[in-house]
Design an enzyme around this catalytic site. Sequence first.
Site, short mmCIF file in Angstrom:
data_model
loop_
_atom_site.label_atom_id
_atom_site.label_comp_id
_atom_site.label_asym_id
_atom_site.label_seq_id
_atom_site.Cartn_x
_atom_site.Cartn_y
_atom_site.Cartn_z
N SER A 35 0.82 -1.22 0.00
CA SER A 35 0.00 0.00 0.00
C SER A 35 0.85 1.26 0.00
O SER A 35 1.74 1.42 0.85
CB SER A 35 -0.88 0.06 1.26
OG SER A 35 -1.73 -1.03 1.31
N HIS A 66 -3.84 0.15 -4.74
CA HIS A 66 -3.24 -1.07 -5.28
C HIS A 66 -3.56 -1.11 -6.77
O HIS A 66 -4.65 -1.51 -7.17
CB HIS A 66 -3.82 -2.31 -4.60
CG HIS A 66 -3.54 -2.38 -3.13
ND1 HIS A 66 -2.47 -3.08 -2.62
CD2 HIS A 66 -4.16 -1.83 -2.09
CE1 HIS A 66 -2.47 -2.95 -1.32
NE2 HIS A 66 -3.48 -2.20 -0.96
N HIS A 88 -5.68 -9.22 -1.53
CA HIS A 88 -5.65 -9.63 -0.13
C HIS A 88 -6.71 -10.69 0.14
O HIS A 88 -7.77 -10.71 -0.51
CB HIS A 88 -5.91 -8.41 0.77
CG HIS A 88 -4.86 -7.36 0.67
ND1 HIS A 88 -4.86 -6.42 -0.35
CD2 HIS A 88 -3.77 -7.10 1.43
CE1 HIS A 88 -3.81 -5.63 -0.19
NE2 HIS A 88 -3.14 -6.02 0.86
N TYR A 90 -8.70 -10.69 2.55
CA TYR A 90 -9.96 -10.08 3.01
C TYR A 90 -10.87 -9.67 1.86
O TYR A 90 -12.05 -9.40 2.07
CB TYR A 90 -9.69 -8.87 3.94
CG TYR A 90 -8.93 -7.73 3.34
CD1 TYR A 90 -9.48 -6.89 2.38
CD2 TYR A 90 -7.62 -7.47 3.75
CE1 TYR A 90 -8.76 -5.84 1.83
CE2 TYR A 90 -6.89 -6.42 3.22
CZ TYR A 90 -7.48 -5.61 2.26
OH TYR A 90 -6.76 -4.58 1.72
N GLU A 91 -10.34 -9.63 0.65
CA GLU A 91 -11.18 -9.26 -0.49
C GLU A 91 -12.11 -10.41 -0.89
O GLU A 91 -12.99 -10.22 -1.74
CB GLU A 91 -10.31 -8.83 -1.66
CG GLU A 91 -9.59 -7.50 -1.38
CD GLU A 91 -8.61 -7.12 -2.46
OE1 GLU A 91 -9.05 -6.71 -3.54
OE2 GLU A 91 -7.39 -7.25 -2.23
N ALA A 118 2.78 -2.20 3.87
CA ALA A 118 2.50 -1.15 4.85
C ALA A 118 2.10 -1.87 6.12
O ALA A 118 1.41 -2.88 6.06
CB ALA A 118 1.36 -0.28 4.35
N MET A 219 -1.68 -7.03 6.73
CA MET A 219 -2.70 -7.94 6.19
C MET A 219 -2.21 -8.69 4.95
O MET A 219 -3.00 -9.05 4.08
CB MET A 219 -3.96 -7.14 5.87
CG MET A 219 -4.49 -6.34 7.05
SD MET A 219 -5.85 -5.27 6.58
CE MET A 219 -6.03 -4.25 8.07
N SER A 220 -0.90 -8.89 4.85
CA SER A 220 -0.37 -9.53 3.64
C SER A 220 0.90 -10.30 3.98
O SER A 220 1.08 -10.76 5.10
CB SER A 220 -0.07 -8.46 2.58
OG SER A 220 0.97 -7.61 3.03
N ASN A 243 1.98 3.66 10.54
CA ASN A 243 1.25 4.16 11.71
C ASN A 243 1.68 3.33 12.92
O ASN A 243 2.15 2.21 12.77
CB ASN A 243 -0.27 4.01 11.51
CG ASN A 243 -0.66 2.58 11.18
OD1 ASN A 243 -0.48 2.12 10.04
ND2 ASN A 243 -1.16 1.86 12.16
N HIS A 257 -6.87 4.34 6.38
CA HIS A 257 -6.25 3.87 5.15
C HIS A 257 -5.57 5.03 4.42
O HIS A 257 -4.49 4.87 3.84
CB HIS A 257 -7.31 3.19 4.28
CG HIS A 257 -6.75 2.55 3.03
ND1 HIS A 257 -5.77 1.57 3.08
CD2 HIS A 257 -7.01 2.74 1.71
CE1 HIS A 257 -5.46 1.21 1.85
NE2 HIS A 257 -6.19 1.90 1.00
#
Length: 297
Positions: A35, A66, A88, A90-91, A118, A219-220, A243, A257
């Site tokens: 990201s 992305h 991802h 989650y998609e 990220a 998340m990856s 962050n 995001h």
Amino acid sequence: MAATEFVPEEHYRAAAAAVRARIAGSPAIGLILGSGLGPLVDEIESPQVIPYQDIPHWPHSTVKGHAGRLVFGELEGQPVVVMQGRTHFYEGYSMGQVTLPVRVMRLLGVNTLVVTNAAGGLNASFSAGDIMIIEDHIAFTGLAGFNPLRGPNLDSFGPRFPVCTHIYDPGLRKLAHRVAAENDIPVREGVYVGLAGPSFETPAEVRMLRALGGDSVGMSTAHETIVAYHTGMRVLGFSSITNLSIDDPEASEEVSHEEVLRLGRQIVPRLAVLIRGVLRQMPPYDPAEVENHPEYE
Ligand code: HPA
């Protein structure tokens, strides 16, 4: 969208054949850009681009930031293929689908993967904007049953029970530290925690992940690295700490995001120097030095 849980061997081969029909040459190094890190692709010389939609079975991203293109070219004299944007779990794709690109890269000739993400900073000494070399990971998704290698083992890619002790290549990590020092770029090193997302962590989850030894969280990456290492690739990973993870339910700040993308862009120039330096000094790939000894045609 139907999620194919276990991707059959012919899907990888069909995707690789479609790419080969459009691209001359064979990449040795793959890069996955996380990201906000997409602009790194501007560094590629003589780029040849294939949108993900043009490749059969290739999952495409629905997430802002992305781009969804495969870019072939040269970086520091090395033949590279860059994934500008990743999909991802989650998609709604299966673990097999989100890691299909890694195996296709292997079929195209990639033996070394540089993976970026990220991430939130779990380690309390980190700051937003830091770069962390990934020393090791906790694949929470895998531990919870969503290991990307679940299902019939495709022996042509790697063994049923791959060893993962040196999953982030020790030599490449050392090289990354050296390049960072040569260029006065401060870097951290630590353990990346791979979660499914898409919700960000609660403060209690942040405290738990920190207690378990995590330094960054995203998340990856972890499942991609497992699949890459299973095929005998060397893997080097970088987290861009966009962050700090919030561990206090009374905190007034929030992660967003948009902030992740903004900080990612800020980190790109330093990450580009690091990746270029590593590529310039990359030692040749030696299958005897990886744990899951590959035999490919
Ligand atoms: N948590 C999970 N994924 C992330 C974060 C985070 O704080 N920041 C960027 N990706």
